[in-house]
Motif scaffolding. Sequence first.
Motif, mmCIF file in Angstrom:
data_model
loop_
_atom_site.group_PDB
_atom_site.id
_atom_site.type_symbol
_atom_site.label_atom_id
_atom_site.label_comp_id
_atom_site.label_asym_id
_atom_site.label_seq_id
_atom_site.Cartn_x
_atom_site.Cartn_y
_atom_site.Cartn_z
ATOM 1 N N SER A 172 39.607 43.354 40.199
ATOM 2 C CA SER A 172 40.392 42.020 39.388
ATOM 3 C C SER A 172 40.449 41.055 40.689
ATOM 4 O O SER A 172 40.962 39.810 39.992
ATOM 5 N N LEU A 173 40.092 41.283 41.905
ATOM 6 C CA LEU A 173 41.052 39.327 42.567
ATOM 7 C C LEU A 173 40.059 38.977 41.946
ATOM 8 O O LEU A 173 40.203 38.154 41.872
ATOM 9 N N LYS A 174 38.611 38.998 41.833
ATOM 10 C CA LYS A 174 37.380 37.971 41.447
ATOM 11 C C LYS A 174 38.397 37.247 40.557
ATOM 12 O O LYS A 174 37.784 35.868 40.151
ATOM 13 N N TYR A 175 38.851 37.280 39.314
ATOM 14 C CA TYR A 175 39.985 37.288 38.165
ATOM 15 C C TYR A 175 40.703 35.548 38.957
ATOM 16 O O TYR A 175 41.334 35.389 38.095
ATOM 17 N N GLU A 219 41.610 31.936 37.418
ATOM 18 C CA GLU A 219 42.925 31.306 37.131
ATOM 19 C C GLU A 219 43.655 29.783 37.287
ATOM 20 O O GLU A 219 44.012 29.236 37.502
ATOM 21 N N LEU A 220 43.042 29.916 39.078
ATOM 22 C CA LEU A 220 43.402 28.953 40.019
ATOM 23 C C LEU A 220 43.054 27.404 39.909
ATOM 24 O O LEU A 220 43.991 25.871 39.573
ATOM 25 N N THR A 251 39.315 33.020 51.363
ATOM 26 C CA THR A 251 38.573 32.631 50.724
ATOM 27 C C THR A 251 38.199 32.013 49.604
ATOM 28 O O THR A 251 37.337 30.593 49.404
ATOM 29 N N ILE A 252 38.802 32.532 48.590
ATOM 30 C CA ILE A 252 38.975 32.799 46.938
ATOM 31 C C ILE A 252 39.544 30.592 47.022
ATOM 32 O O ILE A 252 39.320 30.462 45.850
ATOM 33 N N SER A 296 48.853 38.190 36.934
ATOM 34 C CA SER A 296 49.155 38.954 38.324
ATOM 35 C C SER A 296 48.580 39.466 38.156
ATOM 36 O O SER A 296 47.697 40.365 36.979
ATOM 37 N N ILE A 297 47.224 39.881 39.279
ATOM 38 C CA ILE A 297 46.866 40.296 39.605
ATOM 39 C C ILE A 297 46.768 42.174 40.510
ATOM 40 O O ILE A 297 47.720 41.906 41.244
#
Length: 388
Positions: free
Chosen positions: A19-22, A26-27, A54-55, A177-178
Amino acid sequence: MLGNFEFCNPTKLYFGDESLKYLNTELPKYGSRILLIYGGGSIKKNGIYDEVITILKDNNKDVFEVSGVMPNPTIDKLYEGVQIARDNQIDFILAVGGGSVCDYAKAVSVSIHCDEDPWDKYYLRMEEPTCQIVPVGCVLTMVGTGSEMNGGAVITNPKQKLKIGHVFGDNVMPKFSILNPKYTLTLPHYQMIAGFYDIMNHICEQYFSGDDDNTSDYISEGLMKSLIHSSRIAIKDPQNYEARSNIMWIATWALNTLVAKGKSTDWMVHMLGQAVGAYTDATHGMTLAAVSLPYYRYIIPYGLDKFVRFATNVWNVNPEGKSKEDIAKAGLDAMEEWMKELGLVMNITDLGVTEDMLEGLARSTIVLEGGYKVLNHDEIIQIFKESM
């Protein structure tokens, strides 16, 4: 279901081990100046911090940080975060951590552009924001509070011996929320089980109110049964992804306002527990565990039918040959056994409460009217005594 209500939850959830890739999705919706908020540094040890940074950098964000958010965020810590946000003209807040970090981020979000003392405005006078609100997103690493999908923000004032939660409206809820269950697998046992009971009590606070045939209660019973089942797996095998993912999902639905619909709700266990937390700085879930059974045993006569239902539907108590009172008490006995099985703190003495604190604890306890019994001062003292 009695009464009239509206339901809106604007928080978008991304759930699962990828899920963090999402965050990349959003950013781009927000400005370039990001305030990254986190706790004591565990996210640096387990690698989550590096992944997030990094993201953020890949999305060309300028990152400013507030670290060291404590389990019971203080008003001084809030002032610190607000000043950093103001000095750096923050566009967006990203909270990476557990419920306290998410709570804190929301408190900062409504305070950055507030021209009054946020403690006075939001926590003593319980007013709503009239200023610009900086949007918040959450990357959850610990479950329990449900803060990832609600407007709640609890802040402690150690000098005033007050721990107060303000549930803000839709405009303060996280924009997204992730929820990656793998992030919860490294939690110490103590924090893990405290979170489990926080979830249970959130559901109970809403369940133990009202006497109508309410769909919300049926949902609550299902959530509680799922939590009991998965928690027993998790304490034996903390790395069990299925159990931990179920618990993460239960925690979110326990306090995203769904099961409160059509309910008056109680919240007195939280008021009692938060008073203990204000005096001892104890872990939130453990304060709830220490005061809940004495409270529920005290109010059984006022909500007897619901306690009977709780015993039979959640704990599978056999009602044959038992009075209503005996069934209700057997349900709480079954919950006590489960709490001991988890290893929860069962009295406030073990959290640091002493006899000379009782009057102060009672004065710090906010009395609410949504449950089966409105407590007076002497009753609060008695419940605290029975919690020792």
